[in-house]
Scaffold this motif. Structure first.
Motif, PDB file in Angstrom:
ATOM      1  N   LYS A  72      77.531 111.685  81.401  1.00  0.00           N
ATOM      2  CA  LYS A  72      77.159 110.656  82.380  1.00  0.00           C
ATOM      3  C   LYS A  72      76.367 111.226  83.544  1.00  0.00           C
ATOM      4  N   THR A  75      75.871 107.812  89.400  1.00  0.00           N
ATOM      5  CA  THR A  75      75.505 106.406  89.570  1.00  0.00           C
ATOM      6  C   THR A  75      75.857 105.945  90.979  1.00  0.00           C
ATOM      7  N   THR A  77      77.588 103.676  93.578  1.00  0.00           N
ATOM      8  CA  THR A  77      78.666 102.702  93.766  1.00  0.00           C
ATOM      9  C   THR A  77      78.207 101.775  94.876  1.00  0.00           C
ATOM     10  N   ARG A  82      73.618  98.504  99.629  1.00  0.00           N
ATOM     11  CA  ARG A  82      73.031  98.556  98.283  1.00  0.00           C
ATOM     12  C   ARG A  82      72.830  97.153  97.718  1.00  0.00           C
ATOM     13  N   ASN A  96      82.544 104.738  87.704  1.00  0.00           N
ATOM     14  CA  ASN A  96      83.543 105.748  87.348  1.00  0.00           C
ATOM     15  C   ASN A  96      84.941 105.144  87.305  1.00  0.00           C
ATOM     16  N   GLU A 303      80.377 114.973  83.526  1.00  0.00           N
ATOM     17  CA  GLU A 303      79.376 114.641  84.535  1.00  0.00           C
ATOM     18  C   GLU A 303      79.347 115.693  85.638  1.00  0.00           C
ATOM     19  N   HIS A 306      78.781 115.658  92.018  1.00  0.00           N
ATOM     20  CA  HIS A 306      78.047 115.096  93.161  1.00  0.00           C
ATOM     21  C   HIS A 306      77.472 113.724  92.839  1.00  0.00           C
ATOM     22  N   GLY A 307      76.912 113.090  93.862  1.00  0.00           N
ATOM     23  CA  GLY A 307      76.364 111.756  93.697  1.00  0.00           C
ATOM     24  C   GLY A 307      74.893 111.771  93.308  1.00  0.00           C
ATOM     25  N   THR A 308      74.188 110.700  93.647  1.00  0.00           N
ATOM     26  CA  THR A 308      72.816 110.505  93.183  1.00  0.00           C
ATOM     27  C   THR A 308      71.784 111.166  94.104  1.00  0.00           C
ATOM     28  N   VAL A 309      72.258 111.854  95.131  1.00  0.00           N
ATOM     29  CA  VAL A 309      71.431 112.610  96.084  1.00  0.00           C
ATOM     30  C   VAL A 309      70.317 111.728  96.684  1.00  0.00           C
ATOM     31  N   THR A 310      70.742 110.648  97.275  1.00  0.00           N
ATOM     32  CA  THR A 310      69.862 109.600  97.802  1.00  0.00           C
ATOM     33  C   THR A 310      68.782 110.134  98.745  1.00  0.00           C
ATOM     34  N   ARG A 311      69.203 111.015  99.660  1.00  0.00           N
ATOM     35  CA  ARG A 311      68.229 111.505 100.655  1.00  0.00           C
ATOM     36  C   ARG A 311      67.034 112.183  99.980  1.00  0.00           C
ATOM     37  N   HIS A 312      67.297 112.928  98.894  1.00  0.00           N
ATOM     38  CA  HIS A 312      66.208 113.584  98.173  1.00  0.00           C
ATOM     39  C   HIS A 312      65.352 112.538  97.446  1.00  0.00           C
ATOM     40  N   ASN A 325      69.356 120.411  93.166  1.00  0.00           N
ATOM     41  CA  ASN A 325      70.010 121.332  92.238  1.00  0.00           C
ATOM     42  C   ASN A 325      70.482 120.592  90.969  1.00  0.00           C
TER      43      ASN A 325
HETATM   44  P1  NAP Z   1      75.599 113.050  97.160  1.00  0.00           P
HETATM   45  O1  NAP Z   1      74.659 112.316  96.295  1.00  0.00           O
HETATM   46  O2  NAP Z   1      76.544 113.981  96.467  1.00  0.00           O
HETATM   47  O3  NAP Z   1      74.774 113.857  98.242  1.00  0.00           O
HETATM   48  C1  NAP Z   1      75.260 114.247  99.503  1.00  0.00           C
HETATM   49  C2  NAP Z   1      74.445 115.423 100.020  1.00  0.00           C
HETATM   50  O4  NAP Z   1      74.915 116.626  99.404  1.00  0.00           O
HETATM   51  C3  NAP Z   1      72.970 115.366  99.701  1.00  0.00           C
HETATM   52  O5  NAP Z   1      72.262 114.608 100.637  1.00  0.00           O
HETATM   53  C4  NAP Z   1      72.597 116.816  99.662  1.00  0.00           C
HETATM   54  O6  NAP Z   1      72.486 117.372 100.988  1.00  0.00           O
HETATM   55  C5  NAP Z   1      73.828 117.443  99.042  1.00  0.00           C
HETATM   56  N1  NAP Z   1      73.753 117.482  97.560  1.00  0.00           N
HETATM   57  C6  NAP Z   1      74.564 116.840  96.668  1.00  0.00           C
HETATM   58  N2  NAP Z   1      74.200 117.134  95.426  1.00  0.00           N
HETATM   59  C7  NAP Z   1      73.132 117.955  95.506  1.00  0.00           C
HETATM   60  C8  NAP Z   1      72.298 118.574  94.541  1.00  0.00           C
HETATM   61  N3  NAP Z   1      72.503 118.400  93.226  1.00  0.00           N
HETATM   62  N4  NAP Z   1      71.300 119.365  94.975  1.00  0.00           N
HETATM   63  C9  NAP Z   1      71.088 119.540  96.298  1.00  0.00           C
HETATM   64  N5  NAP Z   1      71.841 118.982  97.243  1.00  0.00           N
HETATM   65  C10 NAP Z   1      72.844 118.195  96.858  1.00  0.00           C
HETATM   66  O7  NAP Z   1      76.515 112.039  97.992  1.00  0.00           O
HETATM   67  P2  NAP Z   1      76.112 110.730  98.851  1.00  0.00           P
HETATM   68  O8  NAP Z   1      74.779 110.896  99.496  1.00  0.00           O
HETATM   69  O9  NAP Z   1      77.315 110.484  99.657  1.00  0.00           O
HETATM   70  O10 NAP Z   1      76.040 109.566  97.782  1.00  0.00           O
HETATM   71  C11 NAP Z   1      74.822 109.089  97.222  1.00  0.00           C
HETATM   72  C12 NAP Z   1      75.127 108.059  96.148  1.00  0.00           C
HETATM   73  O11 NAP Z   1      75.830 108.675  95.088  1.00  0.00           O
HETATM   74  C13 NAP Z   1      75.987 106.899  96.637  1.00  0.00           C
HETATM   75  O12 NAP Z   1      75.374 105.673  96.277  1.00  0.00           O
HETATM   76  C14 NAP Z   1      77.318 107.080  95.925  1.00  0.00           C
HETATM   77  O13 NAP Z   1      77.871 105.839  95.567  1.00  0.00           O
HETATM   78  C15 NAP Z   1      76.935 107.867  94.705  1.00  0.00           C
HETATM   79  N6  NAP Z   1      77.987 108.780  94.189  1.00  0.00           N
HETATM   80  C16 NAP Z   1      78.157 108.813  92.835  1.00  0.00           C
HETATM   81  C17 NAP Z   1      79.055 109.690  92.256  1.00  0.00           C
HETATM   82  C18 NAP Z   1      79.193 109.693  90.771  1.00  0.00           C
HETATM   83  O14 NAP Z   1      78.512 108.980  90.068  1.00  0.00           O
HETATM   84  N7  NAP Z   1      80.052 110.521  90.236  1.00  0.00           N
HETATM   85  C19 NAP Z   1      79.780 110.571  93.069  1.00  0.00           C
HETATM   86  C20 NAP Z   1      79.567 110.538  94.448  1.00  0.00           C
HETATM   87  C21 NAP Z   1      78.659 109.650  94.997  1.00  0.00           C
HETATM   88  P3  NAP Z   1      71.091 117.467 101.776  1.00  0.00           P
HETATM   89  O15 NAP Z   1      70.564 116.076 101.899  1.00  0.00           O
HETATM   90  O16 NAP Z   1      71.536 118.046 103.080  1.00  0.00           O
HETATM   91  O17 NAP Z   1      70.166 118.363 101.017  1.00  0.00           O
END
Ligand code: NAP
Ligand code: MG
Length: 400
Positions: A72, A75, A77, A82, A96, A303, A306-312, A325
């Motif tokens: 997976k 995705t 949430t 959103r 999840n 899976e 971490h999440g979908t790394v929205t900021r990137h 990463n």
């Molecule tokens: P995130 O996607 O894990 O990212 C949070 C921060 O952690 C990023 O902005 C980045 O920091 C850093 N990061 C995480 N993964 C990275 C990677 N692979 N490479 C480089 N940096 C990484 O968490 P979020 O921003 O709180 O959530 C974004 C979305 O993901 C939300 O819509 C949430 O619902 C979803 N989510 C899904 C799952 C899942 O499907 N299992 C789990 C968690 C969250 P910098 O910006 O400082 O570089």
């Protein structure tokens, strides 16, 4: 070069944002050139979940029950923001959560270790995997803000009308009360998943609660684990040369910090929530955490943690190259392919999973990595963007 053949399809759950972009590139660069990839594809991207009224999530979980192994992508949430951004019909539940409810599974999270990124705890040499029970306790609680003097009671009324009643406290002034519950069935599933996962990775299993204080509630957890171990798993554990070890949560914390790692730590819901963040941070980076959902019947869904790394992703949409990463997502694929190889008796597919992981680790060990890791790396690091990083892994994969 002939491609490695598969027998049974993997259940492929595509996802959102930056990880969806990486997902396609990983397949194109690192998988499809080497493996005759068989998947049953489910698009769990938010738009398609909305179009199907989230039926696609349910279907993908059912397919996992059928085939046994899924991979997976992260995705979204949905939250209120959103719902607006994607013009959603509804605030769909966490995929999840939906998948976990159907598979009735437990999530195991383990860090991927590389040379040059040292755990904060210097004795840790091997990864520590956290297994978090995902039902009940404080996450399904009932709370009352007590306004003033009065008697608080705990009452259970059986369907036969019989009552069990206990005094919680005689309040002389204001305070708070909380009611918690858990289920034998859920604790039993959790225990099965833990024992089976320990056997599948051949690592010791630790379990901890606070049964000296919680003599009925936490004790029930301890007893269910102990009974299952004695009656169903002891022999297999001895054969595999691994142990099951129960201790109090505070003793476990002290032992974990003094340990070398290399075991699975099963935790109650709240303990697992807190300890998994502690373990992830102390090992280095969320981008290097893998996650696998294991059902009590032996289905596996891999899976990244971490999440979908929205900021990137928002930067990507503006046309910028990002240094996101992909390691945990690559390891989700390698984990799923290895498990599929194991179940279908395809040693070549299992060996490919090893090669893919080694090529990834070799790339980092040679100093080439994404920005997040370069910041933690002790030594000469060359920070590259995701595309360049995947290309460097591919180069090594072709050579080996
Ligand atoms: P995130 O996607 O894990 O990212 C949070 C921060 O952690 C990023 O902005 C980045 O920091 C850093 N990061 C995480 N993964 C990275 C990677 N692979 N490479 C480089 N940096 C990484 O968490 P979020 O921003 O709180 O959530 C974004 C979305 O993901 C939300 O819509 C949430 O619902 C979803 N989510 C899904 C799952 C899942 O499907 N299992 C789990 C968690 C969250 P910098 O910006 O400082 O570089
Ligand atoms: Mg948490």
């Amino acid at each position: 070069m002939s491609k490695i053949q598969m027998k049974t399809p993997l259940v492929e759950m595509d996802g959102d944002e930056m990880t969806r972009i990486l997902w396609a590139e990983i397949k194109e660069q690192l998988l499809e050139p080497f493996v005759d990839l068989k998947t049953e594809y489910y698009d769990l991207g938010l738009k398609h979940r909305d179009e199907t009224n989230d039926q696609v999530t349910v279907d993908s979980a059912k397919a996992t029950l059928k085939y046994g192994v899924a991979v997976k992508c992260a995705t979204i949430t949905p939250n209120a923001q959103r719902v607006e951004e994607y013009n959603l019909k509804e605030m769909w539940k966490s995929p999840n959560g939906t998948i976990r409810a159907i598979l009735d599974g437990t999530v195991f999270r383990a860090p991927i270790q590389v040379n040059g990124v040292h755990p904060t705890v210097r004795t840790w040499k091997k990864p520590i995997t956290i297994a978090r029970h995902a039902y009940g306790d404080v996450y399904k609680n009932t709370e009352i803000r007590v306004p003033g003097a009065g008697k608080a009671e705990l009452v259970f009324t059986g369907t036969d009308g019989k009552e069990i009643r206990q005094t919680i406290f005689e309040f002389k002034g204001p305070g708070v009360i909380q009611g918690l519950h858990n289920l034998d069935a859920s604790i039993t599933s959790f225990a099965h998943s833990c024992f089976q996962y320990a056997l599948s990775v051949k690592q010791d299993l630790w379990f901890s609660t606070k049964d000296t204080i919680s003599k009925t509630y936490d004790h029930r957890f301890k007893d269910i684990f102990a009974e299952l171990y004695e009656n169903q798993y002891k022999e297999a554990f001895e054969k595999a040369g691994i142990t099951y070890f129960y201790t109090l949560i505070d003793d476990a914390v002290a032992r974990v910090v003094r340990s070398e790692g290399g075991f699975i730590w099963a935790c109650k819901n709240y303990d697992g929530d807190v300890m998994s963040d502690m373990i992830a941070t102390a090992f280095g980076s969320l981008a290097m955490m893998t996650s696998v959902l294991v059902s009590p019947n032996g289905q596996f869904e891999y899976e990244a943690a971490h999440g979908t790394v929205t900021r990137h992703y928002y930067r990507y949409l503006k046309g910028e190259e990002t240094s996101t990463n992909p390691v945990a997502t690559i390891f989700a694929w390698s984990g799923a392919l290895r498990k599929r190889g194991e179940l279908d008796n395809l040693p070549e597919l299992q060996a490919f999973a090893d090669r893919l992981e080694n090529a990834t680790l070799d790339t980092i060990n040679s100093g080439i990595m994404t920005k997040d890791l370069a910041l933690l790396y002790e030594g000469e690091a060359q920070a590259v963007n995701s595309k360049q990083f995947l290309a460097a892994i591919r180069e090594r994969l072709v050579q080996n």
